[in-house]
Design a protein around this motif. Structure first.
Motif, PDB file in Angstrom:
ATOM      1  N   VAL A 116       0.845  -1.203   0.000  1.00  0.00           N
ATOM      2  CA  VAL A 116       0.000   0.000   0.000  1.00  0.00           C
ATOM      3  C   VAL A 116       0.879   1.251   0.000  1.00  0.00           C
ATOM      4  O   VAL A 116       0.599   2.222  -0.709  1.00  0.00           O
ATOM      5  CB  VAL A 116      -0.943  -0.014   1.221  1.00  0.00           C
ATOM      6  N   MET A 117       1.965   1.227   0.784  1.00  0.00           N
ATOM      7  CA  MET A 117       2.870   2.369   0.808  1.00  0.00           C
ATOM      8  C   MET A 117       3.507   2.590  -0.558  1.00  0.00           C
ATOM      9  O   MET A 117       3.664   3.731  -1.021  1.00  0.00           O
ATOM     10  CB  MET A 117       3.947   2.150   1.871  1.00  0.00           C
ATOM     11  N   ASP A 118       3.877   1.494  -1.227  1.00  0.00           N
ATOM     12  CA  ASP A 118       4.399   1.589  -2.590  1.00  0.00           C
ATOM     13  C   ASP A 118       3.409   2.304  -3.497  1.00  0.00           C
ATOM     14  O   ASP A 118       3.778   3.173  -4.290  1.00  0.00           O
ATOM     15  CB  ASP A 118       4.657   0.185  -3.155  1.00  0.00           C
ATOM     16  N   ARG A 119       2.152   1.903  -3.404  1.00  0.00           N
ATOM     17  CA  ARG A 119       1.137   2.467  -4.282  1.00  0.00           C
ATOM     18  C   ARG A 119       0.867   3.951  -3.965  1.00  0.00           C
ATOM     19  O   ARG A 119       0.798   4.780  -4.870  1.00  0.00           O
ATOM     20  CB  ARG A 119      -0.153   1.635  -4.144  1.00  0.00           C
ATOM     21  N   LEU A 120       0.723   4.254  -2.691  1.00  0.00           N
ATOM     22  CA  LEU A 120       0.426   5.641  -2.309  1.00  0.00           C
ATOM     23  C   LEU A 120       1.545   6.587  -2.732  1.00  0.00           C
ATOM     24  O   LEU A 120       1.299   7.642  -3.326  1.00  0.00           O
ATOM     25  CB  LEU A 120       0.203   5.737  -0.793  1.00  0.00           C
ATOM     26  N   VAL A 121       2.780   6.192  -2.436  1.00  0.00           N
ATOM     27  CA  VAL A 121       3.917   7.041  -2.790  1.00  0.00           C
ATOM     28  C   VAL A 121       4.132   7.036  -4.304  1.00  0.00           C
ATOM     29  O   VAL A 121       4.302   8.093  -4.929  1.00  0.00           O
ATOM     30  CB  VAL A 121       5.199   6.583  -2.061  1.00  0.00           C
ATOM     31  N   GLY A 122       4.119   5.840  -4.895  1.00  0.00           N
ATOM     32  CA  GLY A 122       4.391   5.732  -6.325  1.00  0.00           C
ATOM     33  C   GLY A 122       3.408   6.498  -7.180  1.00  0.00           C
ATOM     34  O   GLY A 122       3.803   7.259  -8.075  1.00  0.00           O
ATOM     35  N   TYR A 123       2.106   6.356  -6.905  1.00  0.00           N
ATOM     36  CA  TYR A 123       1.102   7.028  -7.729  1.00  0.00           C
ATOM     37  C   TYR A 123       1.114   8.535  -7.535  1.00  0.00           C
ATOM     38  O   TYR A 123       0.860   9.291  -8.463  1.00  0.00           O
ATOM     39  CB  TYR A 123      -0.290   6.471  -7.392  1.00  0.00           C
ATOM     40  N   ARG A 124       1.406   8.976  -6.317  1.00  0.00           N
ATOM     41  CA  ARG A 124       1.332  10.409  -6.041  1.00  0.00           C
ATOM     42  C   ARG A 124       2.604  11.158  -6.410  1.00  0.00           C
ATOM     43  O   ARG A 124       2.576  12.356  -6.649  1.00  0.00           O
ATOM     44  CB  ARG A 124       1.011  10.625  -4.551  1.00  0.00           C
ATOM     45  N   VAL A 125       3.737  10.455  -6.434  1.00  0.00           N
ATOM     46  CA  VAL A 125       5.014  11.130  -6.681  1.00  0.00           C
ATOM     47  C   VAL A 125       5.521  10.911  -8.109  1.00  0.00           C
ATOM     48  O   VAL A 125       6.139  11.798  -8.697  1.00  0.00           O
ATOM     49  CB  VAL A 125       6.078  10.659  -5.654  1.00  0.00           C
ATOM     50  N   SER A 126       5.248   9.747  -8.681  1.00  0.00           N
ATOM     51  CA  SER A 126       5.804   9.419 -10.001  1.00  0.00           C
ATOM     52  C   SER A 126       5.369  10.409 -11.076  1.00  0.00           C
ATOM     53  O   SER A 126       6.169  10.807 -11.927  1.00  0.00           O
ATOM     54  CB  SER A 126       5.410   7.990 -10.404  1.00  0.00           C
ATOM     55  N   GLY A 127       4.084  10.818 -11.045  1.00  0.00           N
ATOM     56  CA  GLY A 127       3.582  11.753 -12.053  1.00  0.00           C
ATOM     57  C   GLY A 127       4.292  13.090 -12.027  1.00  0.00           C
ATOM     58  O   GLY A 127       4.890  13.515 -13.035  1.00  0.00           O
ATOM     59  N   PRO A 128       4.256  13.804 -10.895  1.00  0.00           N
ATOM     60  CA  PRO A 128       4.972  15.083 -10.814  1.00  0.00           C
ATOM     61  C   PRO A 128       6.466  14.954 -11.080  1.00  0.00           C
ATOM     62  O   PRO A 128       7.077  15.843 -11.682  1.00  0.00           O
ATOM     63  CB  PRO A 128       4.709  15.549  -9.371  1.00  0.00           C
ATOM     64  N   LEU A 129       7.059  13.834 -10.656  1.00  0.00           N
ATOM     65  CA  LEU A 129       8.488  13.618 -10.887  1.00  0.00           C
ATOM     66  C   LEU A 129       8.772  13.491 -12.378  1.00  0.00           C
ATOM     67  O   LEU A 129       9.732  14.085 -12.890  1.00  0.00           O
ATOM     68  CB  LEU A 129       8.944  12.357 -10.150  1.00  0.00           C
ATOM     69  N   SER A 130       7.928  12.761 -13.086  1.00  0.00           N
ATOM     70  CA  SER A 130       8.106  12.610 -14.539  1.00  0.00           C
ATOM     71  C   SER A 130       7.944  13.943 -15.245  1.00  0.00           C
ATOM     72  O   SER A 130       8.693  14.274 -16.180  1.00  0.00           O
ATOM     73  CB  SER A 130       7.085  11.599 -15.085  1.00  0.00           C
ATOM     74  N   ASP A 131       6.962  14.749 -14.794  1.00  0.00           N
ATOM     75  CA  ASP A 131       6.749  16.068 -15.404  1.00  0.00           C
ATOM     76  C   ASP A 131       7.969  16.956 -15.193  1.00  0.00           C
ATOM     77  O   ASP A 131       8.385  17.688 -16.109  1.00  0.00           O
ATOM     78  CB  ASP A 131       5.505  16.731 -14.792  1.00  0.00           C
ATOM     79  N   ARG A 132       8.530  16.900 -13.995  1.00  0.00           N
ATOM     80  CA  ARG A 132       9.663  17.762 -13.669  1.00  0.00           C
ATOM     81  C   ARG A 132      10.911  17.368 -14.458  1.00  0.00           C
ATOM     82  O   ARG A 132      11.670  18.223 -14.908  1.00  0.00           O
ATOM     83  CB  ARG A 132       9.947  17.679 -12.165  1.00  0.00           C
ATOM     84  N   LEU A 133      11.115  16.067 -14.640  1.00  0.00           N
ATOM     85  CA  LEU A 133      12.303  15.584 -15.336  1.00  0.00           C
ATOM     86  C   LEU A 133      12.113  15.510 -16.851  1.00  0.00           C
ATOM     87  O   LEU A 133      13.072  15.248 -17.579  1.00  0.00           O
ATOM     88  CB  LEU A 133      12.697  14.198 -14.812  1.00  0.00           C
ATOM     89  N   GLN A 134      10.874  15.699 -17.284  1.00  0.00           N
ATOM     90  CA  GLN A 134      10.569  15.602 -18.718  1.00  0.00           C
ATOM     91  C   GLN A 134      10.906  14.226 -19.285  1.00  0.00           C
ATOM     92  O   GLN A 134      11.333  14.098 -20.428  1.00  0.00           O
ATOM     93  CB  GLN A 134      11.298  16.705 -19.503  1.00  0.00           C
ATOM     94  N   GLN A 135      10.737  13.197 -18.462  1.00  0.00           N
ATOM     95  CA  GLN A 135      10.928  11.825 -18.909  1.00  0.00           C
ATOM     96  C   GLN A 135      10.238  10.901 -17.923  1.00  0.00           C
ATOM     97  O   GLN A 135       9.968  11.292 -16.781  1.00  0.00           O
ATOM     98  CB  GLN A 135      12.408  11.471 -19.017  1.00  0.00           C
ATOM     99  N   ARG A 136       9.954   9.678 -18.368  1.00  0.00           N
ATOM    100  CA  ARG A 136       9.245   8.734 -17.506  1.00  0.00           C
ATOM    101  C   ARG A 136      10.121   8.348 -16.310  1.00  0.00           C
ATOM    102  O   ARG A 136      11.260   7.928 -16.476  1.00  0.00           O
ATOM    103  CB  ARG A 136       8.864   7.492 -18.307  1.00  0.00           C
ATOM    104  N   VAL A 142      11.027   3.572  -0.946  1.00  0.00           N
ATOM    105  CA  VAL A 142      12.427   3.593  -0.526  1.00  0.00           C
ATOM    106  C   VAL A 142      13.176   4.756  -1.156  1.00  0.00           C
ATOM    107  O   VAL A 142      13.784   5.579  -0.460  1.00  0.00           O
ATOM    108  CB  VAL A 142      13.124   2.264  -0.889  1.00  0.00           C
ATOM    109  N   GLN A 143      13.122   4.852  -2.514  1.00  0.00           N
ATOM    110  CA  GLN A 143      13.936   5.887  -3.152  1.00  0.00           C
ATOM    111  C   GLN A 143      13.407   7.293  -2.894  1.00  0.00           C
ATOM    112  O   GLN A 143      14.166   8.256  -2.930  1.00  0.00           O
ATOM    113  CB  GLN A 143      14.080   5.642  -4.666  1.00  0.00           C
ATOM    114  N   THR A 144      12.114   7.432  -2.581  1.00  0.00           N
ATOM    115  CA  THR A 144      11.568   8.771  -2.347  1.00  0.00           C
ATOM    116  C   THR A 144      12.143   9.410  -1.080  1.00  0.00           C
ATOM    117  O   THR A 144      12.679  10.513  -1.131  1.00  0.00           O
ATOM    118  CB  THR A 144      10.039   8.714  -2.299  1.00  0.00           C
ATOM    119  N   PRO A 145      12.046   8.749   0.098  1.00  0.00           N
ATOM    120  CA  PRO A 145      12.675   9.358   1.282  1.00  0.00           C
ATOM    121  C   PRO A 145      14.191   9.432   1.170  1.00  0.00           C
ATOM    122  O   PRO A 145      14.811  10.351   1.704  1.00  0.00           O
ATOM    123  CB  PRO A 145      12.236   8.448   2.440  1.00  0.00           C
TER     124      PRO A 145
END
Length: 251
Positions: A116-136, A142-145
């Motif tokens: 569940v923690m994977d999903r909550l962090v992954g879904y909420r952070v992956s999108g903005p992170l991809s937008d910021r880096l201009q790549q998937r 683990v890698q977020t904190p």
């Protein structure tokens, strides 16, 4: 094991959170599971129908315990036992059958919390992170904190302002050998100062040539030997002390 046994595989995880939606929501965060491998589940259901007892022999760890739980739920098992072994030998398998128990729901809850923690962090952070880096890009529990720790430290480094300060060290030649004494400047610091910054005063202290011993104290000190080398510490020591590259050190 003898006759009468049928061995079938779940092929790892076959039940998971849905791919195209969060699958978990506040306030209770109860996971919504879907079958991800219907063919495997259908095959196992047919075999379980004709079985007097189903032995769940998944891996003896958190993920394995979760798979055993999902097997029980998906196959609607009534007659089942949980077994675990650390080696695929006749002795180990028969011993596990003799000591069959139940599913450890504590381990299941641990795996579920992790997922569940994977999903909550992954879904909420992956999108903005991809937008910021201009790549998937993907983010996880683990890698977020870990990235946050690195970013905070980098910000501290960039915000650091160098400070000039002065120290005085006196060198003494004695019969037992040369030794040094460092001037304690703390009593001379002004309010709010962490370092002594009066260069003229420090220079005047440095001109002193006569000193008085005010106190001598001795105390026993215990030093433990360093632990035996493991691969990582061996490589580090070889690199820092002998300038040997990791590949050569391992050779």
């Amino acid at each position: 094991m003898g006759n009468g046994y049928v061995v079938a595989a779940s092929v790892g995880h076959f039940r998971d959170l849905p791919q195209k939606e969060m699958g978990v929501a506040p306030p209770r965060f109860i996971p919504k599971y879907v079958i991800t491998n219907k063919r495997v589940v259908s095959n196992l259901q047919q075999k379980a129908k004709n079985a007097e007892m189903v032995y769940l022999a998944t891996d003896p760890d958190r993920e394995g315990e979760a798979i055993a739980y999902h097997l029980r739920e998906a196959l609607r098992l009534k007659n089942y036992r949980r077994i675990a072994f650390h080696e695929i030998t006749e002795k180990a398998v028969k011993a596990s059958l003799a000591e069959a128990g139940d599913i450890d729901m504590g381990l299941v809850a641990a795996q579920e919390g992790r997922r569940v923690m994977d999903r909550l962090v992954g879904y909420r952070v992956s999108g903005p992170l991809s937008d910021r880096l201009q790549q998937r890009a993907s983010a996880g529990r683990v890698q977020t904190p870990a990235l946050r720790l690195v970013a905070d430290r980098e910000n501290e480094i960039r915000a650091f302002v160098p400070t000039d300060y002065f120290e005085v060290v006196a060198t003494f030649d004695a019969e037992t050998g040369r030794w040094e004494a460092k001037w304690d400047s703390k009593p001379y610091l002004k309010a709010g100062q962490d370092y002594f910054q009066d260069e003229a005063f420090a220079n005047s202290v440095a001109t002193l040539r006569e000193f008085t011993v005010q106190d001598i104290s001795t105390k026993p000190v215990t030093r433990k030997p360093p632990p035996p080398f493991i691969s990582s510490t061996l490589i580090q020591a070889a690199s820092s002390q002998l300038k040997i590259k990791p590949k050569k050190a391992m050779q």
